[in-house]
Design an enzyme around this catalytic site. Structure first.
Site, PDB file in Angstrom:
ATOM      1  N   LYS A   1      19.157  19.159   4.083  1.00 22.37           N
ATOM      2  CA  LYS A   1      20.213  19.358   4.798  1.00 22.37           C
ATOM      3  C   LYS A   1      21.190  18.158   4.174  1.00 22.37           C
ATOM      4  CE  LYS A   1      17.681  19.840   8.833  1.00 22.37           C
ATOM      5  NZ  LYS A   1      17.133  20.149  10.028  1.00 22.37           N
TER       6      LYS A   1
ATOM      7  N   LYS B   1      15.501  32.279   2.428  1.00 17.42           N
ATOM      8  CA  LYS B   1      14.517  32.125   3.723  1.00 17.42           C
ATOM      9  C   LYS B   1      15.075  32.858   4.979  1.00 17.42           C
ATOM     10  CE  LYS B   1      12.971  29.122   6.470  1.00 17.42           C
ATOM     11  NZ  LYS B   1      12.396  27.285   6.750  1.00 17.42           N
TER      12      LYS B   1
ATOM     13  N   LYS C   1      19.373  31.963  10.684  1.00 18.54           N
ATOM     14  CA  LYS C   1      20.414  32.484  11.797  1.00 18.54           C
ATOM     15  C   LYS C   1      21.414  32.718  11.245  1.00 18.54           C
ATOM     16  CE  LYS C   1      20.133  28.299  13.854  1.00 18.54           C
ATOM     17  NZ  LYS C   1      19.762  27.060  12.809  1.00 18.54           N
TER      18      LYS C   1
END
Ligand code: TRP
Length: 332
Positions: A119, A200, A203
């Protein structure tokens, strides 16, 4: 070890972040299992709104994102009378125990976390300390309720290992307090994005991702554009084709799966047929669930009431654990 009487159900806790629309990965990996967890365990289902603050977001969007998750929880079959459906920020003990745990956490353990490194490398303009101590908050979420089982996907393995490490360290330093929770893995393999099957499903790439609220038409359209391979090679599957078969196994019946597996093996497969069948079956599976969701999402007051009463129940347990913790660590 904490003794459990035979009649008492084991505790389990599951958490999901309210950070945008839920997709079929959330369904296969979490929601689909919820009714079974609810009947067999003393079950806690948490909406991790505090965790979701570590990512870039719009404050005005957050309330709706939270209620959206509650609506999907109920649509999935959770009953607020038998499960504790609650909001992390309604139970301030989570944040308080995070502080206490941070004082038994070696920084090196946090630096090893792959999700943090991931992240931090994606969100370079916002590498906040919350992102770094995220696993401590997750350990607090879990250990406050002393569950023996935590249902997770592969991606949360390291966080659960971290939680077990915290439990061990705490117990060693302050005396036996927390059982070490075990993972219960959901069997879903990683879903990949339709337009880039090496990534992957997420959204962040809506075209390659089926959201739970997508209509049959939208589902068909997204799948029709899925990357496959130019000509099928028996015995070999490109990542895109593999992904479609993976979904087929989750959503279609045995005869359909067998039909397309055979057609792939003998090279006669037409991907357009596979895609049509898959889209139809996904839509069919989601339909009853979507119908409930549509009714629920129009009742925000009811959803908030569910969250409030569930959070009150959770809080009583959390307070008890925190009192025990404070006593053990020497706080009055
Ligand atoms: N980190 C989890 C995820 O991203 C969400 C989560 C927060 C969680 N607290 C939890 C999961 C406690 C299980 C238990 O999926």
């Amino acid at each position: 070890m904490t003794a459990i009487s035979k009649t008492e159900k084991q505790t389990t806790l599951s958490g999901i972040q309210p950070s945008g629309k839920l997709h079929i990965g959330n369904y296969l990996g979490a929601l689909r299992q919820f009714p079974e967890l609810q009947s067999n365990y003393d079950a806690y289902f948490m909406i991790a709104d505090e965790h979701s603050l570590t990512e870039d977001y719009e404050p005005a969007d957050k309330p709706a994102q939270i209620l959206d998750v509650v609506a999907w929880f109920l649509a999935a079959g959770l009953n607020p009378r038998s499960s504790k459906i609650f909001l992390q920020s309604f139970v301030p003990e989570h944040a308080e125990l995070t502080w206490i745990f941070s004082c038994v956490t070696p920084i090196g353990e946090l630096e090893r976390m792959t999700q943090y490194k991931d992240k931090a490398s994606r969100q370079t303009k916002n590498v906040n300390a919350g992102l770094f101590i995220y696993p401590i908050l997750q350990a607090a979420d879990i250990l406050l309720y002393k569950p023996l089982i935590v249902p997770i996907g592969e991606d949360q393995t390291q966080h659960l290992e971290f939680t077990r490490m915290i439990a061990r360290r705490f117990n060693r330093r302050f005396g036996e307090t927390f059982p070490e929770p075990r993972p219960r893995y959901t069997t879903v393999p990683r879903l990949m994005s339709f337009n880039d099957p090496l990534k992957k499903m997420s959204k962040s790439w809506p075209g390659g991702c089926i959201f739970l609220e997508d209509s049959p038409m939208v589902i068909a359209e997204k799948i029709s554009r899925a990357v496959t391979d130019t000509s099928p090679t028996p015995g070999e599957m490109s990542p895109g084709v593999k992904n479609l078969f993976l979904l087929l196994k989750e959503f279609s019946d045995a005869a359909t799966i067998k039909h397309f597996e055979k057609a792939h093996a003998d090279g006669s497969i037409r991907y357009s047929n596979l895609k049509t069948a898959l889209a139809k079956d996904i839509a069919k599976n989601l339909a009853p669930f979507q119908k409930k969701y549509v009714t629920l999402i129009k009742q925000p007051k009811k959803l908030m009431a569910v969250l409030k009463s569930g959070s009150q129940k959770a809080r009583r347990v959390a307070q008890k654990t925190l009192t025990e913790v404070k006593q053990k660590i020497g706080l009055p």
